[in-house]
Design an enzyme around this catalytic site. Structure first.
Site, mmCIF file in Angstrom:
data_model
loop_
_atom_site.group_PDB
_atom_site.id
_atom_site.type_symbol
_atom_site.label_atom_id
_atom_site.label_comp_id
_atom_site.label_asym_id
_atom_site.label_seq_id
_atom_site.Cartn_x
_atom_site.Cartn_y
_atom_site.Cartn_z
ATOM 1 C CG LEU A 87 -86.282 41.108 110.199
ATOM 2 C CD1 LEU A 87 -87.228 41.797 111.170
ATOM 3 C CD2 LEU A 87 -84.998 41.918 110.047
ATOM 4 C CB CYS A 88 -86.879 34.429 110.979
ATOM 5 S SG CYS A 88 -88.152 35.200 112.020
ATOM 6 N NE ARG A 89 -86.799 32.814 104.264
ATOM 7 C CZ ARG A 89 -87.342 32.829 103.049
ATOM 8 N NH1 ARG A 89 -86.920 33.693 102.127
ATOM 9 N NH2 ARG A 89 -88.328 31.986 102.758
#
Length: 228
Positions: A87-89
């Site tokens: 999700l952060c990527r």
């Protein structure tokens, strides 16, 4: 006859306990999908952020005060919850899509991480097109550090975010601390202040790219102040 009555009462009692347990579970799930139990973010002032000690993670390692990052031209800064998180990527990749517009405005794009484990930061760099720094004291995640624990796994919004990122082709791993929530800042030049502060409400709660651009366009480079 008495035995049959006792059996019936026992069965009814067990059904009542079972239905009660289901009711409690359902209530818990419903409450977990509201904002009642989410910790409220505390706004980070410019004074709080600018004295943060950061360490560069490139070949030439150096230590600097965070205020140096936005002193002249302001900055867009992503506080990464966990570099290995898909999700952060996804958010890092979307923020990086703004780099051409930010470059035109002369505004740098940075990220901070809480820890450096193995090649996690290097792997994250494939998705993030700016310099990454280590914030060991986690000040960009404060002043009040907010955590989402296992409750996050029963939130509908989190699962929708999981599905969205997976459909978009992102993958990741479980390395590192991932419960302290991150965010995105747009900070003006010099003492202009924090123009946008997006705090992650739940796993995968991304910042609006339009909001980032609108805030970035309000930045007044330090050179402009000097000319005036």
């Amino acid at each position: 006859m008495s035995s049959l009555t006792d059996l019936g009462l026992f069965t009814m009692g067990m059904w009542s306990i079972g239905l009660g347990a289901i009711g409690v579970a359902m209530t818990g799930i419903l409450l977990a999908n509201t904002d009642l139990f989410l910790s409220k973010p505390e706004a980070a002032s410019l004074e709080f952020l600018e004295t943060t000690e950061l360490k560069s993670l490139g070949e030439e390692q150096r230590t600097l005060k965070a205020g140096e990052l936005w002193k002249k031209n302001g900055a867009v800064i992503m506080a990464v919850r966990r570099p290995g998180c898909f999700l952060c990527r996804e958010e890092a990749s979307e923020l990086s899509s703004l780099k051409p517009q930010l470059d035109q405005l002369g505004i740098p794009l940075y990220a901070v991480v809480k820890e450096k484990i193995g090649t996690e930061v290097e792997d994250f760099q494939h998705y993030f097109k700016g310099e990454i720094f280590l914030d060991e004291k986690k000040k960009f995640y404060g002043p009040h550090k907010r955590k989402m624990l296992l409750m996050g796994l029963i939130r509908l919004g989190v699962w929708q975010n999981f599905l969205r990122a997976w459909k978009n082709g992102y993958s990741g791993n479980l390395e590192g601390e991932g419960f302290i929530l991150g965010g995105v800042y747009v900070i003006g030049a010099g003492k202009q202040g924090v123009l946008l502060e997006h705090r992650e409400r739940e796993f995968g709660d991304k910042v609006s790219l339009q909001s980032v651009l609108e805030a970035a366009e309000k930045i007044k480079p330090q050179a402009a102040h000097a000319e005036k």
